[in-house]
Design an enzyme around this catalytic site. Sequence first.
Site, PDB file in Angstrom:
ATOM      1  N   ASP A 280       0.830  -1.205   0.000  1.00 25.55           N
ATOM      2  CA  ASP A 280       0.000   0.000   0.000  1.00 25.55           C
ATOM      3  C   ASP A 280       0.859   1.249   0.000  1.00 25.55           C
ATOM      4  OD1 ASP A 280       0.901  -0.614   2.589  1.00 25.55           O
ATOM      5  OD2 ASP A 280      -0.747   0.462   3.538  1.00 25.55           O
ATOM      6  N   ARG A 284       4.835   3.554   5.923  1.00 22.70           N
ATOM      7  CA  ARG A 284       4.078   3.282   7.141  1.00 22.70           C
ATOM      8  C   ARG A 284       3.810   1.797   7.358  1.00 22.70           C
ATOM      9  NH1 ARG A 284      -0.949   5.969   6.340  1.00 22.70           N
ATOM     10  NH2 ARG A 284      -1.762   4.003   5.524  1.00 22.70           N
ATOM     11  N   GLU A 285       3.462   1.077   6.267  1.00 23.02           N
ATOM     12  CA  GLU A 285       3.016  -0.306   6.425  1.00 23.02           C
ATOM     13  C   GLU A 285       3.749  -1.316   5.542  1.00 23.02           C
ATOM     14  OE1 GLU A 285      -1.412  -0.762   6.843  1.00 23.02           O
ATOM     15  OE2 GLU A 285      -1.367   1.387   6.385  1.00 23.02           O
ATOM     16  N   ASP A 292      -6.392  -2.245  -2.510  1.00 20.35           N
ATOM     17  CA  ASP A 292      -5.548  -1.350  -3.293  1.00 20.35           C
ATOM     18  C   ASP A 292      -5.184  -1.978  -4.633  1.00 20.35           C
ATOM     19  OD1 ASP A 292      -5.426  -0.722  -0.466  1.00 20.35           O
ATOM     20  OD2 ASP A 292      -3.837   0.700  -0.920  1.00 20.35           O
ATOM     21  N   TRP A 353     -12.362  -5.725  -0.962  1.00 16.07           N
ATOM     22  CA  TRP A 353     -10.964  -6.030  -0.648  1.00 16.07           C
ATOM     23  C   TRP A 353     -10.709  -7.519  -0.928  1.00 16.07           C
ATOM     24  CZ3 TRP A 353     -12.354  -1.320   0.399  1.00 16.07           C
ATOM     25  CH2 TRP A 353     -11.403  -0.336   0.645  1.00 16.07           C
ATOM     26  N   GLU A 569      -2.194   9.063  -0.611  1.00 17.87           N
ATOM     27  CA  GLU A 569      -3.184   8.198   0.028  1.00 17.87           C
ATOM     28  C   GLU A 569      -4.539   8.876   0.115  1.00 17.87           C
ATOM     29  OE1 GLU A 569      -3.635   5.798   4.277  1.00 17.87           O
ATOM     30  OE2 GLU A 569      -2.173   7.418   4.102  1.00 17.87           O
ATOM     31  N   HIS A 587       0.887   6.264  -2.460  1.00 21.04           N
ATOM     32  CA  HIS A 587      -0.148   5.228  -2.503  1.00 21.04           C
ATOM     33  C   HIS A 587      -0.658   5.169  -3.941  1.00 21.04           C
ATOM     34  CE1 HIS A 587      -0.907   4.238   1.705  1.00 21.04           C
ATOM     35  NE2 HIS A 587      -2.026   3.613   1.372  1.00 21.04           N
TER      36      HIS A 587
END
Length: 700
Positions: A280, A284-285, A292, A353, A569, A587
């Site tokens: 993503d 951060r992640e 996505d 998702w 994002e 993003h």
Amino acid sequence: VLFYQTYDATALVESGKNAIGVILADGWCCGHIGMSGSSCQYGDTHALLLQMEIEYADGSKDIVTSDEGFKFSDSGPYVYSDLFIGERYDARNEMPNFSKAELDTKSWKSVHFANESMDCLHAFYGEPVRRVKEIPATEVIITPKGEIVIDFGQNIAGRVKMRVRGERGMEVTLEHSEMLDDKGNFLINIVGINKNQKDVYVMKGEGEEIYEPAFTYHGFRYVRLTGFQSKPDKSDFTAVVIASDLANTGSFSTSNKDINQLQSNIYWSQLGNLVSIPTDCPQREKAGWTGDIQVYAPTAAFNQDVYSFLKRWLQSLRADQYEDGNVPFLSPFIKSYKDDVAAMFKMISAAGWSDACVIVPFDLYKRYGDDSILRENYDTMKKYMSFVNRKIISGEWFKQFHYGDWMIPSITTGLMSSMKGARLTKEFVATAYYARTTDLMSQIATILGKDTDVESYNKSNAEIKAAFKQKYIDTAVNGKFSVDYQGMYILALQFDLIPEEIKPKFISRLGELIKSNDYRLDTGFLSVPFIMDVLVDNGLEDLAQKLIFQDKCPSWLYEVKCGATTMWESWGSIAPDGKRRNLSYNHYAFGCVGDWMYRRIAGIQPLEVGYRKIQFSPLFNLGFTSASAEYASVYGKIVSKWRTEHNALKVEVEVPCNTTGIVKLDGIKSMLKGDAEGVIVNGKMTVNVGSGRYGFEFAI
């Protein structure tokens, strides 16, 4: 799923004695990963599995494997190295001969045998992660606070290669960020536990030293330097771009420089987030959020050859599926997300998702023409659809949490406020997406010859459409949904959920919402892929033109206007007053408009799988004076170029071997020149072409 790699090590073998030296770091297994920044998500021990196969000139063979005879040391220059925290490297402790037979290992310890199952091991296929580009620093900035900041001019995923001189023991610290604040000072835009993105180099003091981290990468454009005695020279710093080394397959440009910058932003976000898995964000992640990639896959497949990359990721998604058919909203499914996010919302699957297990394979089939991608994922699709169907029958599916139309700008100011939009739209989105996915399953079952399944999915599709009509359409007054957001009309129109005779009312309401929003977007992750097609296909081309050229927040060109070099994002990551929000500035989800630009502005549209038949239908009346695109399909290069001059439209197309094409244009008065004959009916021009290159000129 754990993939092992194979390398040709012939060039590394020396005459005489040889040794194998390996450096292990925490990586994904033991390092701090995900939103929570927790460590040891997959394991808490470093381990090595190695097998060297040696074939001699006389035909004899040897095999060397990792066993109890190996030794290890926890000394050396790497004090720590973590994907998120960063790396501390003490050059004073370097072991230049650590992989040489003459290294003294008397003080090293014997390794322990790890009795782990190898059932999860699979051979790696596709392209590895590599250093794919180098970008020299563009500027050394002294900020208003007096700090030294290096600007590389481009937001990337990667690390910094640095050339330094200094005394032994001197420390240089590099802190990475995507953004400066509104005053021009260094801003740490990603907050949370273990999000440091900080590399520290301790000098050995032997003249010029070169340092580049080995076991970490960051999301950044700017780097704050500390430890320098004076202002450094920009030539001493290079940004090294890290990505899965995928072949570039598409190019796109227009007469509008801002749209061209948007395309650049889309590409760079793709480069920064296709790193081993589809992530993503790179800061951060670094997590494989399924929503996505399911909205972005068509755009990704134009820009790069992503077939093997996404095929490999789908193998991970299949492994993550629960026995009851539940498909996680994220893959690889990190333990902390299961313990925190999934536990908090009491869900594993999420509409739009988890549907990636159906949508992504189908998109890959359409773009690359290989039905094996459907066959190897079909059982996963069926189990997931059965799971959702059971949840619908029990009444749980629409009650549980879903992410809905994530990041609707009129609701979202920050990451947590997006939960409000999710709750407001989750039931509508879950209903619409079940209709879409049952329709796709019917198509897939038809392709694979699963006749019984075709009937079953058609029945489910009819039932969910009837339920949608009863709940949302029959209660709508003058075409106004109870959930009155742009995205809801887009999904309902795109997924064919509105009876033909009453569509005009809902189309009109969508137009009203866009106009009342000053011709700006109010769409989240799941609806934005379809908004431009819905407008063009329903007679609202004027609104499509206003949206694509809009540069007020929220819009694609607002980000360009703010100097973005990647996709954000959130539409309002930089507020109109200049304030920066603590969000990701890399993003790719909202970059899914790229697919529309390639199909509708440049005009390259696949009519049959793998582009075996191609339609060239550029929209030349949206405010551009020219556009061009090239795509390296599985059959060969496809080209579409057009430009307008006075009252004429000039078009060039290239059709690869073993394919056919059709040039289909609206608003044509006559053909002035052409390499093939065409037919005009009511201003609509149709020209059928075989493989080859063609040029045309039309009066418009």
